[in-house]
Design an enzyme around this catalytic site. Sequence first.
Site, PDB file in Angstrom:
ATOM      1  N   SER A 187      40.635  45.368   4.668  1.00  0.00           N
ATOM      2  CA  SER A 187      42.053  45.586   4.513  1.00  0.00           C
ATOM      3  C   SER A 187      42.660  46.746   5.645  1.00  0.00           C
ATOM      4  CB  SER A 187      42.182  46.158   3.066  1.00  0.00           C
ATOM      5  OG  SER A 187      43.591  46.589   3.030  1.00  0.00           O
TER       6      SER A 187
ATOM      7  N   CYS B  47      43.612  52.678  -8.387  1.00  0.00           N
ATOM      8  CA  CYS B  47      44.106  51.592  -9.246  1.00  0.00           C
ATOM      9  C   CYS B  47      43.715  52.045 -10.893  1.00  0.00           C
ATOM     10  CB  CYS B  47      42.946  50.348  -9.004  1.00  0.00           C
ATOM     11  SG  CYS B  47      42.678  50.308  -7.324  1.00  0.00           S
TER      12      CYS B  47
HETATM   13  C1  LIG Z   1      41.449  49.055  -1.469  1.00  0.00           C
HETATM   14  C2  LIG Z   1      40.365  48.272  -2.000  1.00  0.00           C
HETATM   15  C3  LIG Z   1      40.608  46.768  -2.215  1.00  0.00           C
HETATM   16  C4  LIG Z   1      41.915  46.416  -2.225  1.00  0.00           C
HETATM   17  O1  LIG Z   1      42.534  46.283  -1.061  1.00  0.00           O
HETATM   18  P1  LIG Z   1      44.121  45.949  -0.893  1.00  0.00           P
HETATM   19  O2  LIG Z   1      44.463  45.852   0.679  1.00  0.00           O
HETATM   20  O3  LIG Z   1      44.744  47.393  -1.280  1.00  0.00           O
HETATM   21  O4  LIG Z   1      44.490  44.885  -1.760  1.00  0.00           O
HETATM   22  C5  LIG Z   1      39.687  46.249  -2.603  1.00  0.00           C
HETATM   23  N1  LIG Z   1      38.170  46.560  -2.586  1.00  0.00           N
HETATM   24  C6  LIG Z   1      37.946  47.726  -2.254  1.00  0.00           C
HETATM   25  C7  LIG Z   1      36.703  48.226  -2.113  1.00  0.00           C
HETATM   26  C8  LIG Z   1      39.111  48.849  -1.735  1.00  0.00           C
HETATM   27  O5  LIG Z   1      38.792  50.056  -1.538  1.00  0.00           O
END
Ligand SMILES: *Cc1c(COP(=O)(O)O)cnc(C)c1O
Length: 394
Positions: free
Chosen positions: A198, A323
């Site tokens: 991401s 989250c």
């Molecule tokens: C932030 C995160 C995600 C989610 O990514 P987004 O782009 O915000 O949907 C998934 N897995 C991990 C380990 C993360 O830190």
Amino acid sequence: MIYADNAATTQMSDTALATMTAVMKETWGNPSSLYGVGQRAKEVLEEARATIADIIGAEPREILFTSGGSEADNQAILSAARLGEKSGKKHIVSSAFEHHAVLHTLKRLEAEGFQVTLVDVHSDGLIRPEEVRDAIREDTCLVTIMYANNEIGTIQPIREIGEICREKKVLFHTDAVQAVGHVPIDVKAENIDMLSASAHKFHGPKGVGFLYARKGIRLTSLIEGGAQERGKRAGTENVAGIAAMAAALREENAHMAENAAHLTEMRDLLIAGLRGIPHGDLNGDARRRLPGNVNFCFEGIEGESLLLLLDDKGIQASSGSACTSGDLDPSHVLLAIGRVHDVAHGSLRLSIGPEITAEDVKTIVGAVTEVVTYLRGFSPIWRDLMSGKKEFIL
Ligand SMILES: *Cc1c(COP(=O)(O)O)cnc(C)c1O
């Protein structure tokens, strides 16, 4: 202000920002259009794909652009499940401290009749490859284990797990959202079949990410529509975001060694300083963790109150995953490594960025020490601990 919540999101780099605005202004065409401005957008898209592929040791056609890490996780897992069920394989191996994008996708599959085995995360925050091997069955279609944990930063033995999956002919996916741009990754050398990333976790924009899927793996699309992304992800591409993601990753990759060296030094200073607070403990192995991650539990306090008071002092931190903030349950990650509820509630995650100085570290250690002491001053749990009514765990 000291921003120490880079695991939640990072500030966009100037390079990423400049790339994004330049593409929006100059290369705003639809990559599917056949005339000039569309074709230039297509070139920008394919350049970004090649850049990203090169950095992780993949081929351009193995990179699929998504809206971020969550979508990439969902698509990787659902694709493996659809492939598996064709040959009657409906078992998946994962771990209890995965991101909810993985855990909730697994829950959905369980409701469809899949079985999921979660391997143990040991108290050091690490998974044992041999236990992954033991969990694999004849009907296992996927192993999904995260590269680095988003709360405690521990880096998993990915290469070894990949090797076992290769040997057992089981697909291996890793959520590498916290690792890409921060630690060197080579998907081929590490036997990774699918990998999620991401952009906003490595100084790129939010709402864009990618899924690497080794060629030959048939992906299932989550979004139906046009034939973009080889028919595996419909919708006009986020060209500016994708270009900015590639620019951010190229920059992080170029400075990775020096950033990691500085962050590791600052991290270890922070850990040493915070160890001075009695009845606290570092979560996860001290060495096998992301260069920028520090995560502590302090007995007798609430992590949420600690955060709010730190914010008043100009320090932005987290008690764990963004989250789960607003959620009263303690972190599933801390429970997975064996912390009891009371202790898990008193957690603090500091995820530092390369701009941090030794002076900042001093400020943080001073502020945390002060706030923890202050909060313990009127904590009923702390009173019980001090009077011997309750036993200290840490
Ligand atoms: C932030 C995160 C995600 C989610 O990514 P987004 O782009 O915000 O949907 C998934 N897995 C991990 C380990 C993360 O830190």
